[in-house]
Design a protein around this motif. Sequence first.
Motif, PDB file in Angstrom:
ATOM      1  N   LYS A 286      55.382   1.179  30.232  1.00 29.81           N
ATOM      2  CA  LYS A 286      55.130   2.772  30.416  1.00 29.81           C
ATOM      3  C   LYS A 286      54.740   2.961  28.915  1.00 29.81           C
ATOM      4  CE  LYS A 286      57.687   4.023  34.217  1.00 29.81           C
ATOM      5  NZ  LYS A 286      58.820   5.168  34.719  1.00 29.81           N
TER       6      LYS A 286
ATOM      7  N   PHE B 234      50.939   3.743  28.271  1.00 36.27           N
ATOM      8  CA  PHE B 234      50.063   4.641  29.027  1.00 36.27           C
ATOM      9  C   PHE B 234      49.508   5.549  28.154  1.00 36.27           C
ATOM     10  CE2 PHE B 234      52.736   4.486  33.253  1.00 36.27           C
ATOM     11  CZ  PHE B 234      52.221   3.009  33.375  1.00 36.27           C
TER      12      PHE B 234
ATOM     13  N   GLN C  88      51.924   0.652  39.168  1.00 33.17           N
ATOM     14  CA  GLN C  88      51.729   1.595  38.216  1.00 33.17           C
ATOM     15  C   GLN C  88      50.659   1.476  37.294  1.00 33.17           C
ATOM     16  OE1 GLN C  88      55.397   1.047  36.177  1.00 33.17           O
ATOM     17  NE2 GLN C  88      55.943   3.097  36.300  1.00 33.17           N
TER      18      GLN C  88
ATOM     19  N   GLU D 250      47.421   4.071  36.977  1.00 34.39           N
ATOM     20  CA  GLU D 250      47.016   4.576  35.486  1.00 34.39           C
ATOM     21  C   GLU D 250      45.526   4.523  35.408  1.00 34.39           C
ATOM     22  OE1 GLU D 250      48.642   6.316  32.671  1.00 34.39           O
ATOM     23  OE2 GLU D 250      49.890   6.713  34.529  1.00 34.39           O
TER      24      GLU D 250
ATOM     25  N   GLU E 210      43.314   6.732  36.941  1.00 36.83           N
ATOM     26  CA  GLU E 210      43.302   8.112  36.288  1.00 36.83           C
ATOM     27  C   GLU E 210      42.396   8.119  35.323  1.00 36.83           C
ATOM     28  OE1 GLU E 210      44.757  11.542  36.996  1.00 36.83           O
ATOM     29  OE2 GLU E 210      45.701  10.139  37.880  1.00 36.83           O
TER      30      GLU E 210
ATOM     31  N   LEU F 156      55.114  12.927  31.456  1.00 33.48           N
ATOM     32  CA  LEU F 156      53.660  12.778  32.032  1.00 33.48           C
ATOM     33  C   LEU F 156      54.475  12.850  33.734  1.00 33.48           C
ATOM     34  CD1 LEU F 156      51.031  12.348  32.291  1.00 33.48           C
ATOM     35  CD2 LEU F 156      51.291  10.022  31.776  1.00 33.48           C
TER      36      LEU F 156
ATOM     37  N   VAL G 197      58.252  11.135  37.899  1.00 34.81           N
ATOM     38  CA  VAL G 197      58.219  11.075  36.598  1.00 34.81           C
ATOM     39  C   VAL G 197      57.458   9.676  36.219  1.00 34.81           C
ATOM     40  CG1 VAL G 197      59.465  10.920  34.443  1.00 34.81           C
ATOM     41  CG2 VAL G 197      60.160  12.513  36.036  1.00 34.81           C
ATOM     42  N   LEU G 198      56.159   9.848  35.535  1.00 39.13           N
ATOM     43  CA  LEU G 198      55.527   8.532  35.234  1.00 39.13           C
ATOM     44  C   LEU G 198      56.193   8.091  33.904  1.00 39.13           C
ATOM     45  CD1 LEU G 198      51.922   9.461  36.197  1.00 39.13           C
ATOM     46  CD2 LEU G 198      53.430   8.033  37.611  1.00 39.13           C
ATOM     47  N   SER G 199      56.099   8.976  33.087  1.00 40.75           N
ATOM     48  CA  SER G 199      56.809   8.378  31.875  1.00 40.75           C
ATOM     49  C   SER G 199      57.489   9.683  31.127  1.00 40.75           C
ATOM     50  CB  SER G 199      55.830   7.873  30.982  1.00 40.75           C
ATOM     51  OG  SER G 199      55.143   8.843  30.114  1.00 40.75           O
TER      52      SER G 199
ATOM     53  N   HIS H 293      60.043  10.611  27.709  1.00 39.23           N
ATOM     54  CA  HIS H 293      60.677  10.254  26.427  1.00 39.23           C
ATOM     55  C   HIS H 293      61.245  11.541  25.518  1.00 39.23           C
ATOM     56  CE1 HIS H 293      57.149   9.569  24.288  1.00 39.23           C
ATOM     57  NE2 HIS H 293      57.887   9.880  23.274  1.00 39.23           N
TER      58      HIS H 293
ATOM     59  N   ILE I  41      54.273  16.227  24.245  1.00 37.53           N
ATOM     60  CA  ILE I  41      53.230  16.360  25.400  1.00 37.53           C
ATOM     61  C   ILE I  41      53.938  16.539  26.593  1.00 37.53           C
ATOM     62  CG2 ILE I  41      51.445  15.038  26.121  1.00 37.53           C
ATOM     63  CD1 ILE I  41      51.133  13.854  23.168  1.00 37.53           C
TER      64      ILE I  41
ATOM     65  N   GLU J  95      53.289  17.198  30.122  1.00 40.59           N
ATOM     66  CA  GLU J  95      52.072  17.186  31.079  1.00 40.59           C
ATOM     67  C   GLU J  95      52.357  16.898  32.574  1.00 40.59           C
ATOM     68  OE1 GLU J  95      48.329  16.188  28.129  1.00 40.59           O
ATOM     69  OE2 GLU J  95      49.249  14.710  29.107  1.00 40.59           O
TER      70      GLU J  95
ATOM     71  N   ARG K 211      49.994  16.042  35.944  1.00 41.55           N
ATOM     72  CA  ARG K 211      48.872  15.860  36.512  1.00 41.55           C
ATOM     73  C   ARG K 211      48.485  16.683  37.750  1.00 41.55           C
ATOM     74  NH1 ARG K 211      48.472   9.321  35.704  1.00 41.55           N
ATOM     75  NH2 ARG K 211      47.948   9.508  33.346  1.00 41.55           N
TER      76      ARG K 211
END
Lengths: 957, 434
Positions: free
Chosen positions: A322, A325, A353, A357, A360, B182, B189-191, B193, B429, B431, B433
């Motif tokens: 991750k 990404f 995953q 990505e 995208e 993200l 939740v894609l990522s 932290h 960041i 974000e 989508r």
Amino acid sequence: MCDFPFFSLVCTGEIFELKAELNSDKKEKKKEAVKKVIASMTVGKDVSALFPDVVNCMQTDNLELKKLVYLYLMNYAKSQPDMAIMAVNTFVKDCEDPNPLIRALAVRTMGCIRVDKITEYLCEPLRKCLKDEDPYVRKTAAVCVAKLHDINAQLVEDQGFLDTLKDLISDSNPMVVANAVAALSEIAESHPNSNLLDLNPQTINKLLTALNECTEWGQIFILDCLANYTPRDDRESQSICERVTPRLSHANSAVVLSAVKVLMKFMEMLPKDLDYYGTLLKKLAPPLVTLLSAEPELQYVALRNINLIVQRRPEILKHEMKVFFVKYNDPIYVKLEKLDIMIRLASQANIAQVLAELKEYATEVDVDFVRKAVRAIGRCAIKVEQSAERCVSTLLDLIQTKVNYVVQEAIVVIKDIFRKYPNKYESVIATLCENLDSLDEPEARAAMIWIVGEYAERIDNADELLESFLEGFHDESTQVQLQLLTAIVKLFLKKPTETQELVQQVLSLATQDSDNPDLRDRGYIYWRLLSTDPVAAKEVVLAEKPLISEETDLIEPTLLEELICHIGTLASVYHKPPSAFVEGSRGVQHKRLPGSAGSGESADSPDTGSAAGVSEAPPAVIPSQGDLLGDLLNLDLTPPTTSGPPPAPSSGMQMGAMDLLGGGLDSLVGLLHMGAGFGAPPTAMPASFPPPVSGGLDDLFDLGGSVGMPMGAYSPPKSIWLPAMKAKGLEISGTFARRAGVIQMEMTLTNKAMSIMTDFAIQFNRNSFGLAPAGPLQVLTPVGPNQSIEVALPLSTVGPVMKMEPLTNLQVAVKNNIDVFYFSSQYPISMLFVEDGKMERQVFLATWKDIPNDNEAQFQIKDCHLNSDAASSKLQGSNVFTIAKRTVEGQDMLYQSMKLTNGIWVLAELRVQAGNPNYTVSTVVVGLCEFMSLVSSLRLSSDLINNFYPVKTVVFN
Amino acid sequence: MIGGLFIYNHKGEVLISRVYRDDIGRNAVDAFRVNVIHARQQVRSPVTNIARTSFFHVKRSNIWLAAVTKQNVNAAMVFEFLYKMCDVMTAYFGKISEENIKNNFVLIYELLDEILDFGYPQNSETGALKTFITQQGIKGQTKEEQSQITSQVTGQIGWRREGIKYRRNELFLDVLESVNLLMSPQGQVLSAHVSGRVVMKSYLSGMPECKFGMNDKIVIDKQGKGGASDEAGKSGKQSIAIDDCTFHQCVRLSKFDSERSISFIPPDGEYELMRYRTTKDIILPFRVIPLVREVGRTKLEVKVVIKSNFKPSLLAQKIEVRIPTPLNTSGVQVICMKGKAKYKASENAIVWKIKRMAGMKESQISAEIELLPTNDKKKWARPPISMNFEVPFAPSGLKVRYLKVFESKLNYSDHDVIKWVRYIGRSGIYETRC
């Protein structure tokens, strides 16, 4: 006119004005004038005319002014060496100043003035400063030695500064230590073979202590230096790793990366089943991830390095997908690098995953990035078979977007997917064909044409499609033309009836109307094939294609190993060895990871002179080369179940002893190995042995058949080392021989290219026994096409030593006027047996007795048609000397000794049963117990190795 | 090592040029200008190799800093040095601008002489540098002062000088976190932290020994097991799992490695004590729910809901939601319940600003976007909706447990030090989508 007074200096007339100001009595005015001079210097104007006037300002107690004058001096002294002498007095005086800041400034500046005459005067002050009471002066002086070395290396050596510098490693002040290390490392780089940075456990300990105390920069110097050290054994390796790991939490990314470099390198030496090994692997991941929150430029450096680390040890970051990404605001160079790493980490577990990505990214703005993303989807399909279907459907979705470059890129990768999974996804061809018109890039057109040709039988209008391309045949790029030619021939072979006209047309276009020789040749070949033997044509053109490999653009393993040793540096950013971008002698040294015994990673070197018995021997006793050492050691230290072979050191004489174990024994056994036969007694076969590396005794014995041959050392027949395919037409075959005490490399160079080859030269990589060419390669006449030439190259054994795997491997580089080529070959160990290998009887007996009998292994030699005397004399020809012979119950026992070029003795006992033409011989290899344990802990010093290390080989029936 | 260092303005004129190595010629200055600053395309890499010479560059506003070398240098070190160089310059004369550089070029040369010797970075801590590199020149130093300077510059504690005295011993701790997210359009939740920093401002006398403690899971668990202190259990404080942390060079790393305790002698004034990163159990202060509908070829309907997800008693500030619009937008109508929203054509986005928002609230914006018909086949890339905010807590859940100060030589104790702790969570960041 301008707001900045110092930068407004324009016309040369002002030089005059400045001159006046510089000679003014007022200090302030003087200073302003010097500032103006420096400003002009900065923007590149020539103010060297003011040299004497500026130097006059040097005699001042104003430190700021002094520094400015020094700055000027550093820039112009070289162009006005005579004038620069004027400054010497001031420097010398300043070096005595009570203020340490001024002393340091003087010695620092003096080192920057690259004028021979000045450097002479520098020596005395420098010597004093190296021993100055103030650490600030000492740390500056340490760097100054490196400066001076850069100007005049000889002078530095003559004056003994190197020793003083070495002493500074033990300085009480950590910064002095750090600078001394930096200076020594730099000097050592230009003397690759010197033992300047004499790293031993004591100095390493000092460095590790200083590491905790010095500045962030000093830590980098020390860590980079540590990375050049090769620990003696896994314990030392572990203890260094333990003391380096805290650095992974440093705020400075360079400290972190350098620590990672040390750990990555030393980890090679740790046994994989050690708990600590696993702990270390776990500890590496978080800091690498943290690097990605640094500034973008550092992220870039980190990512380039992570790319290497992931190739070398994928397990470290396999769960961290991750963090790679891509973020919308990442700079493009970060995005592209992240994409690369994502593909490398892609696996079945995370492919969903990753694909989401990538899809995208394929809609982003930057064309390069989008292309790479599309290509990445294709690579995922090839890498993770389970995902192939999903990848193909994603690609189809992307083709539907009709964005021109996306479509083209998608078609290029789909072609690869077809090749990887034939007859699986052909249903998508229809969709691809719809986009035929929009393809304007050669690569995409060529890919599409390939697809049409390959699947011509499934595409109804294949002929129409190909015909449409044919119209503009001459405007196409070569790539497309070649592909079109092949595709139409394929089509013809599949549907001969309807396409005769088409194939005629393309063949005539290719052969008659084209001036491209490649295209013409290919056209003629097809034409001839089709007209003479259509069946053969079918076999050739429609042959089954080899599968494409999973991973593309992987870095070649040896280069990868070298780059791992350069983590954090430019080499790791460029992914090129330093020699590719650094001029001169610096950085040309190739670094290698320390070899870990039993890793088996580089086990696939071919057997050049493989013996006949190999295939007949039971496969279970033929381990890969890499495992051999482990097995041999297991045999002596522990039961075979434990897999903790001690690692081998990688350089220097240290491994001499190891060599004997690693290759010596196996070669020795191989030496006595003769074809076919009887099973070994199971109890006496605790270890397994590989086939002889390249001809041993069996070869020696083979020779015995031909009477009348001169009694000389055995030399295997020539084999091809470098095929012409790999070397632009140069073929090298050769062999090794020992003639009159000189090892010779006998080669036949054959020119299979069309042009003449000249300027031959040869070089060896470091190798186990220090083999090196004793003279240049004697090819005096140019070698014409199809001509071959015989060369004998005498070898010496005084070259640099490094353990190779297999032991007798020799890596060779041959240069000619065309290019440089690399190959590796293996020499028979018997080349290394020296003429004075006959041991005194008494010594032999005493040594023999010292060998405990409790660690034994056996080896069989089969199918030997010689009696013991014949064998003995045969062996003597190869410098295997029989010391004594005993006959017990019809068995002849030969006691033999041989000595290797590096002074290692090998003792052997050979038992032969006379009278039986098809008898069995098995060997017992016994190592000295203490010797083994010595080796295992690698606490050997080179002088120990030069003493006796007997290994007893007992052969019985 | 570093062969030379150049500073250029945006036009590519050299403001500072300092060459350390003989292999770097004057032409290197021009090579960088021609190939990088004046390059036609966007810069594709921060490292450029031109004719076997490598250039490293960073840009600060419109100033280019370039380090040049012909050797296989430690690339990470060069960039770290360039950043450090920027820090030092900022500490001396403020913003890095053409004007400031031109006005301070003598100082810059003096600094460069000191912090880079033959291309090897030397002590570059501003605290130490300021003791002997001054615009005034060093006058009237006594011998003791001189040796004090040199021992500090080369010493183990290069970041702090001796003999600092304050009437009031005071320290400020700021826990500054930026939460990054993200999220997929479906709310997955894609990522996520948090990258956090602990910034400390210390005004302490003498050479104080400090010890910093936080609710680090490893430490708390260890204590819990040992039974020495069940403070964690009693107060119900939750511990957090820190993925990784890095420390200012004043922190004793080997001690952290063995005992996980953070002890140090702090620099004077403001500095960054540590950085850390967490990925588990992050409190995401806001959730963005986008809904984009294309109505025919010339109209888009956008609805965005934001939900605040923290204690109702707390207030988030400076909230800004940025909703990207296609390039061919001709007009936008916006309706929002709270705050102000505006379409900014130059930025191709609707910017929705809310001054304050309490926890557990929800707000919504809807917009109609009119599009010009285009022939462009390429679909609109739909950049993510991004968000900015500031919240008065640490989204990672980090808590400062203590910061103890010991100064054995001077007569003040831990109790006499006035300590201030503040938590600020900002969006990094962030974000979603759409």
